[in-house]
Write an enzyme that holds these catalytic residues in place. Structure first.
Site, PDB file in Angstrom:
ATOM      1  CG  HIS A 308      -2.063   0.945   1.061  1.00 12.38           C
ATOM      2  ND1 HIS A 308      -1.973   2.282   1.384  1.00 12.38           N
ATOM      3  CD2 HIS A 308      -3.301   0.741   0.563  1.00 12.38           C
ATOM      4  CE1 HIS A 308      -3.129   2.857   1.094  1.00 12.38           C
ATOM      5  NE2 HIS A 308      -3.951   1.959   0.594  1.00 12.38           N
ATOM      6  CG  ASP A 366      -8.483  -4.334  -2.775  1.00  6.61           C
ATOM      7  OD1 ASP A 366      -9.668  -4.205  -2.429  1.00  6.61           O
ATOM      8  OD2 ASP A 366      -7.831  -3.447  -3.328  1.00  6.61           O
TER       9      ASP A 366
END
Ligand code: CMC
Length: 431
Positions: A308, A366
């Site tokens: 991320h 996700d």
């Protein structure tokens, strides 16, 4: 705007320039470079905005080092455990948790807008059956500006409010319709006696031929997925919505732009890409091969669902999502599914590997959301539309904040130009 308390000094060729520094309520200080070009004739260079605060905002705060995500100050784990999606929507839009009456009024306003204009059904039918539901959503949400003319005047606060409620209410209907269309089933109208998440499951999985009872545990898990995706500060799609909105474009067009941006596999498309990667890996014994590929500088392959831009410790949404995944898998009795075995082993293998530890690459939201959605019976092509409908409220809250800001200016980045300088046109026969 917060007051400047100190200055930074920039020295170029022996000349010094003072740049104001602002201290936020949380997060790093920012250096104000708005007058930099006027006073120095220079731009800053920051592709990917890794060091640039593009706006002032008081909606969402992320501390990537601590793995903290706050909406209006409230931590995401508390909201996911104790609140629900529509209450979080209210919080994001209006800044405070609602009283019981305010919540009831808000829920009733959203619920009354769940149907879409009947003529939109024809609009859906113009798409090929095999269209990706995200392609349909980009088109249909953009087309809302052709159906709801009475909420496109961005200078009217009432119209902005109606547009916001319409989109929060209709996005699940549109996502479910895109799904139904892609599998050749009739559209299922919303049921306003169901809550937001249960109604979405109903619109996706009910058929006219038989009764469909929404499982409350699955509805709760669905609601949590919506909540965990509701907003995420100035990410790529939110920044896209803000940039589109800065020109004065209508809100439906701006949200369609956000959906388009979200679709990419580095952003919201990662949930679909992650599940497809797990399917491609197929069996636990192939995991080392894929880990080696992810580490190979000459191979563009990345472990989808890992890493991320902001979180460098853990993704707090992933922590809640993982718990939710365990609950759903146990409920559905599918924890022996081979894809889930691959997911569990891949997670372990990556967390134990020094490459991922050194680069601070952890499973993100996700990674787990795809596992839950797969277990619920959604095809991978629906994963990103579900992210899009959840994020709609965040986009709208940020768009409303921007439109209401008296300092609003059209977004217009500059560039480091490295092309040809002036040259005269050459006739075709002389080239
Ligand atoms: N697998 C393997 N290596 C990776 C991965 C990955 N998933 N992510 C980053 N790296 C490596 C990358 O190769 C780079 O290595 P080096 O420094 O040696 O060049 C280093 O880690 C830093 O990567 P980056 O691309 O500079 O980092 P970024 O902040 O620009 O990218 C990211 C963040 C999320 C786009 C990236 O981690 C990624 O592509 N992850 C996979 C896609 C994904 O899961 N996206 C969903 C993000 S969460 C939901 C959302 O926000 O929409």
């Amino acid at each position: 705007m917060v007051e400047s308390t100190k200055n930074a000094t920039l020295t170029v060729d022996g000349q010094s320039f003072e740049l104001p520094i602002y201290s936020p309520t949380a997060g790093p200080d920012v250096i104000d470079i708005r007058k930099l070009y006027a006073s120095t004739g220079m731009f800053t260079f920051d592709p990917g905005f890794t060091s640039t605060a593009a706006c002032e905002s008081n909606i969402t705060f992320i501390d990537g080092g601590k793995g903290e995500l706050l909406h209006r100050g409230y931590p995401i784990d508390q909201l996911a455990a104790e609140s629900h999606y529509l209450e979080v929507c209210y919080l994001l839009l209006y800044g405070e948790l609602p009283s019981a009456t305010e919540l009831e009024d808000f829920e009733s306003r959203v619920t009354k807008h769940t149907m879409v204009h009947e003529q939109m059904h024809n609009f859906f039918r113009g798409f090929r059956r095999d269209a990706h539901p995200m392609a349909t959503m980009v088109g249909v949400v953009g087309a809302m500006s052709a159906f709801y003319h009475d909420s496109t005047d961005i200078t009217d606060p009432w119209q902005r409010e109606v547009a916001a409620i319409r989109m929060i209410a209709k996005l699940p209907t549109i996502a479910a319709m895109a799904y139904k269309y892609s599998i050749g089933q009739p559209f299922v109208y919303p049921r306003n006696d169901l809550d937001y998440a249960a109604n979405f499951l109903h619109m996706c999985f009910a058929v006219p031929a038989e009764n469909y009872e929404v499982n409350p545990i699955l509805a709760r898990a669905m609601d949590r997925i919506f909540t965990l995706h509701a907003d995420h500060e100035q990410n790529a799609s939110t920044s896209t919505v803000r940039l589109a909105g800065s020109s004065g474009a209508n809100p439906f067009a701006c949200i369609a732009a956000g959906i388009a941006c979200l679709w990419g596999p580095a952003h919201g498309g990662a949930n679909q890409a992650c599940l497809e990667m797990l399917q491609e890996i197929g069996t636990v014994d192939r995991i080392p091969e894929f880990i080696a590929r992810a580490k190979d500088k000459n191979d563009p392959f990345r472990l989808m669902g890992f890493g991320h831009r902001v979180y460098k410790n853990f993704d707090p949404r992933a922590t809640v999502m993982k718990q939710s995944a365990d609950e759903v898998l146990e409920l559905l009795g599918v924890d022996d599914n081979p894809i889930l075995q691959v997911a569990k082993e891949l997670e372990k293998a990556a967390l134990d590997d020094p490459y991922f530890a050194e680069k601070k690459l952890f499973p993100n939201v996700d990674f787990y959301s795809g596992i839950i959605l797969e277990a619920m019976g959604f095809p991978t092509s629906m994963f990103t539309p579900i992210f899009a409908l959840s994020r709609t409220v965040g986009w709208i809250a940020q768009w409303k904040e921007m439109i209401g800001d008296p300092a609003l200016k059209i977004g217009r980045p500059r560039q480091l130009y490295t092309g040809e300088t002036f040259r005269d046109y050459v006739d075709v026969e002389d080239r």
